[in-house]
Motif scaffolding. Structure first.
Motif, PDB file in Angstrom:
ATOM      1  N   VAL A 535       1.157  -1.040  -0.022  1.00 24.20           N
ATOM      2  CA  VAL A 535       0.127   0.031   0.331  1.00 24.20           C
ATOM      3  C   VAL A 535       0.745   1.153  -0.091  1.00 24.20           C
ATOM      4  O   VAL A 535       1.463   1.263   0.575  1.00 24.20           O
ATOM      5  CB  VAL A 535      -0.684   0.152   1.128  1.00 24.20           C
ATOM      6  N   GLN A 536       0.787   2.059  -0.413  1.00 20.13           N
ATOM      7  CA  GLN A 536       1.809   3.202  -0.849  1.00 20.13           C
ATOM      8  C   GLN A 536       1.096   4.658   0.151  1.00 20.13           C
ATOM      9  O   GLN A 536      -0.008   5.591  -0.275  1.00 20.13           O
ATOM     10  CB  GLN A 536       1.724   4.131  -2.483  1.00 20.13           C
ATOM     11  N   ARG A 537       1.477   4.355   1.886  1.00 17.07           N
ATOM     12  CA  ARG A 537       0.461   5.376   2.738  1.00 17.07           C
ATOM     13  C   ARG A 537       0.968   6.762   2.062  1.00 17.07           C
ATOM     14  O   ARG A 537       0.757   7.872   2.212  1.00 17.07           O
ATOM     15  CB  ARG A 537       0.963   5.451   3.534  1.00 17.07           C
ATOM     16  N   PHE A 538       2.292   6.338   1.287  1.00 16.38           N
ATOM     17  CA  PHE A 538       2.382   8.319   0.966  1.00 16.38           C
ATOM     18  C   PHE A 538       1.630   8.839   0.074  1.00 16.38           C
ATOM     19  O   PHE A 538       1.189  10.329   0.638  1.00 16.38           O
ATOM     20  CB  PHE A 538       3.690   8.537   0.232  1.00 16.38           C
ATOM     21  N   VAL A 539       1.059   8.029  -0.831  1.00 11.64           N
ATOM     22  CA  VAL A 539      -0.597   8.718  -1.417  1.00 11.64           C
ATOM     23  C   VAL A 539      -1.547   8.872  -0.727  1.00 11.64           C
ATOM     24  O   VAL A 539      -1.982  10.286  -0.544  1.00 11.64           O
ATOM     25  CB  VAL A 539      -0.495   7.976  -2.709  1.00 11.64           C
ATOM     26  N   LEU A 540      -2.208   7.924   0.429  1.00 15.04           N
ATOM     27  CA  LEU A 540      -2.836   8.272   1.306  1.00 15.04           C
ATOM     28  C   LEU A 540      -2.712  10.104   1.756  1.00 15.04           C
ATOM     29  O   LEU A 540      -3.508  10.259   2.225  1.00 15.04           O
ATOM     30  CB  LEU A 540      -2.904   6.683   1.786  1.00 15.04           C
ATOM     31  N   ARG A 541      -1.239   9.831   2.583  1.00 14.62           N
ATOM     32  CA  ARG A 541      -1.237  10.938   3.512  1.00 14.62           C
ATOM     33  C   ARG A 541      -1.940  12.426   2.736  1.00 14.62           C
ATOM     34  O   ARG A 541      -2.221  13.406   3.163  1.00 14.62           O
ATOM     35  CB  ARG A 541       0.334  11.303   4.371  1.00 14.62           C
ATOM     36  N   GLN A 542      -0.491  12.007   1.150  1.00 17.15           N
ATOM     37  CA  GLN A 542      -1.278  13.188   0.290  1.00 17.15           C
ATOM     38  C   GLN A 542      -2.896  13.900  -0.019  1.00 17.15           C
ATOM     39  O   GLN A 542      -3.502  14.360   0.433  1.00 17.15           O
ATOM     40  CB  GLN A 542      -0.701  12.586  -0.951  1.00 17.15           C
ATOM     41  N   LYS A 543      -3.433  12.335  -0.269  1.00 18.63           N
ATOM     42  CA  LYS A 543      -4.606  12.747  -0.120  1.00 18.63           C
ATOM     43  C   LYS A 543      -5.345  13.327   0.927  1.00 18.63           C
ATOM     44  O   LYS A 543      -6.390  14.312   1.341  1.00 18.63           O
ATOM     45  CB  LYS A 543      -5.088  11.237  -0.304  1.00 18.63           C
ATOM     46  N   GLY A 544      -5.007  13.049   2.400  1.00 18.72           N
ATOM     47  CA  GLY A 544      -5.167  13.414   3.132  1.00 18.72           C
ATOM     48  C   GLY A 544      -5.007  15.055   3.677  1.00 18.72           C
ATOM     49  O   GLY A 544      -5.370  15.127   4.948  1.00 18.72           O
ATOM     50  N   GLY A 545      -4.842  15.263   2.506  1.00 15.59           N
ATOM     51  CA  GLY A 545      -3.963  16.696   2.897  1.00 15.59           C
ATOM     52  C   GLY A 545      -2.811  17.122   3.390  1.00 15.59           C
ATOM     53  O   GLY A 545      -2.195  18.428   4.400  1.00 15.59           O
ATOM     54  N   GLU A 546      -1.744  15.565   3.724  1.00 17.97           N
ATOM     55  CA  GLU A 546      -0.472  16.168   4.320  1.00 17.97           C
ATOM     56  C   GLU A 546       0.064  15.792   3.137  1.00 17.97           C
ATOM     57  O   GLU A 546       0.925  15.242   2.220  1.00 17.97           O
ATOM     58  CB  GLU A 546       0.307  14.654   5.588  1.00 17.97           C
ATOM     59  N   GLY A 547       1.420  16.719   2.702  1.00 18.94           N
ATOM     60  CA  GLY A 547       2.171  16.901   1.769  1.00 18.94           C
ATOM     61  C   GLY A 547       3.413  16.383   1.141  1.00 18.94           C
ATOM     62  O   GLY A 547       4.048  15.835   2.533  1.00 18.94           O
TER      63      GLY A 547
END
Length: 547
Positions: A535-547
């Motif tokens: 799972v690409q959690r960094f992609v989800l972090r970006q979706k969550g508003g954390e760049g």
């Protein structure tokens, strides 16, 4: 200064681009009697293919659809490809060769051919595009490639874009000059290059979950070391075993699981280019597979299929999970459905393969396990000091293998520190010496002063009958610094909405400490994943508003 054995490489690039020896982590070459007795001249193709083919001859080593490849056929094919590499492509020991194919026998034969000529294999995922391929060919200064015809489109673009790549030869090709047409006139014998045990034989690029892929340089002895640790002491396969699994051979997990381990044990391997949970179960039944390697997601899906009936997987005796953490509900569900306790394995491309695991009665459900023979581990704080048992910290491991990045001093220093390899995982060790996964170091969520493990919340969400998959990350929050945010894939997508979000939040509060519940829930059709299934959690972090 490292006491290098004189290299067989005529092209000195691999040794020239190793990190300075003082930046290597310690590697214990006396950790096991098998490893302590290694000769200093070693070629992993001689050990795994030449010597084993002399013993097993016409016995099957690869099943692929309706094809059955014997040991002799694999050896002769690899030998002919080796002649093509030398005679037609001008490859000399130390040159890098790009390999590109799904999991099939010609890929395996090409890999061994590269080993036999003393060159360096750089395997690439079938799904990689030309930008990624060009980055790798230029980073490793690769001039030639062997590629499956079906993947030629991105390869042809790479040929145009790369500074170094000059030639790609295709196999399984219906037209023109192919690898097979050049092989046809070659001898079935080839003298395997007498490489040093510390000659680089492969550069494995990481799957790039954080930033550009990093090239990990491994020696001929390293390939044998993963066989003489995890395979010899944990799996213990024999000539009657048949392996299969989903990891790509281009991934070191797959190279070990589906090539090195079975061949080390005199076993056979079933290669399937694209598995689904259904075809995996049917393949186990059809071929009598005994040892399976796949990811937690597949075990969870297969458990659901087994509940419906119609599969006979009685031949299966060992199952291994790696690639990402194995949630307890998935482990328990598979054990209930099959009676088989999944061997959870933690490994890394940097270390080449698995270094912490447990099996059989030594399994403590939910724990990853203990270091395998040959390896040791501990938990360190941010200053590199060991912490007491029960304390969350940074996992540090060492053994006969270790990180050596290609031209990446910054990452080398971060991974090899304090006399250990720092894997980037947060763990705790209990009083009995079992290691419990908490999160990737960057997946630990600090919310209003609480340390919250994303994977712990995920494991609870997976217990909910409506949840198919989920991933939990930190999302920025003005009041708390960060909050727990869950991305959820539902079994029935139509149920997505505020009512379901609240039901899942209440469910988590009822199962674990309420402060850990996801304060935000977002429903997705699929989770973003790397080509190795993580799972690409960094992609989800970006979706969550954390760049």
């Amino acid at each position: 200064m490292h006491d290098f054995e004189p290299s067989a490489h005529l092209d000195s690039f691999p040794r020239d681009h190793l990190p300075p020896f003082e930046q290597w982590p310690p590697m214990n070459l006396q950790c096991l009697p098998e490893i302590a007795n290694y000769p200093r001249r070693m070629n992993c193709a001689r050990e795994l293919l030449d010597k084993q083919a002399a013993i097993y001859g016409d016995k099957p080593v690869i099943y692929y659809g309706d094809e059955v490849w014997s040991w002799n056929r694999l050896l002769e094919t690899a030998n002919r490809i080796a002649h093509v590499l030398v005679d037609d492509l001008g490859v000399v020991p130390g040159n890098r060769v790009l390999l590109r194919a799904p999991n099939n026998p010609m890929y395996v034969a090409c890999w061994f051919a590269v080993m036999k000529v003393g060159a360096v294999a750089v395997a690439t995922m079938p799904l990689y595009r030309w930008r990624e391929l060009t980055y790798m060919t230029d980073k490793a200064e690769i001039k030639v490639a062997l590629c499956d015809w079906r993947l030629r489109e991105e390869m042809e673009t790479t040929l145009k874009e790369s500074q170094f790549l000059e030639r790609s030869l295709y196999f399984y090709s219906p037209e023109g000059q192919s690898l097979e047409s050049l092989m046809a006139g070659k001898p079935a014998q080839f003298e395997t290059c007498d490489t040093a045990w510390d000659d680089v034989c492969l550069i494995a690029f990481t799957s790039g979950t954080t930033g550009p892929a990093k090239g990990c340089m491994h020696f001929h002895r390293d390939v044998m070391m993963i066989c003489d640790t995890f395979n010899r002491y944990v799996l213990k396969p024999g000539p009657d075993d048949i392996f299969t699994g989903s990891p790509p051979l281009a991934f070191t997990f797959g190279l070990g699981a589906l090539v090195a381990f079975p061949m080390h044990g005199g076993s056979a391997t079933l290669l399937v280019e694209q598995y689904t949970p259904d075809t995996m179960l049917r393949s186990i039944e059809k071929y009598g597979v005994t040892i399976l390697f796949t990811a937690p997601t597949a075990y969870r899906a297969m458990t659901g299929l087994l509940a419906k009936g119609g599969y006979d997987i009685g031949s299966l005796r060992q199952c291994v999970s790696a690639g990402e953490t194995l949630p307890l509900p998935v482990w328990q569900g598979w054990a209930d459905a099959t009676g088989i306790k999944i061997i959870d394995g933690l490994g890394s491309t940097e270390m080449l393969h698995i270094f912490i695991t447990s099996k059989g009665d030594g399994i403590r459900p939910g724990a990853t396990g203990k270091p395998i023979p040959g390896y040791e581990a501990c938990i360190l704080d941010d200053e590199g000091k060991p912490v007491p048992d029960g304390t969350v910290g940074r996992l540090a491991v060492r053994g006969p293998t270790g990180v050596r990045y290609l031209d990446n001093p910054e990452r080398q220093a971060a991974y090899s520190a304090y006399g250990w390899n720092l894997t980037g995982d947060s763990y705790l060790r209990d009083a009995d010496g079992f290691y419990w996964y908490q999160a990737r170091t960057d997946d630990m969520i600090i919310s209003a002063g609480y340390n919250i493990s994303g994977p712990e919340v995920e494991a609870v969400l997976l217990l909910h009958p409506d949840v198919s998959e989920c991933a939990v990350v930190a999302a920025p929050d003005a009041e708390r610094g960060h909050i727990v945010k869950a991305f959820v894939v539902l079994r029935d997508k139509d149920k997505a909405g505020p009512a379901m979000a609240k039901a899942l939040q209440d469910f988590v509060k009822a199962e674990i400490a309420p402060y850990k519940y996801p304060r935000a829930v977002e429903f997705l059709d699929v989770l973003p994943r790397t080509q190795t299934g993580k799972v690409q959690r960094f992609v989800l972090r970006q979706k969550g508003g954390e760049g």
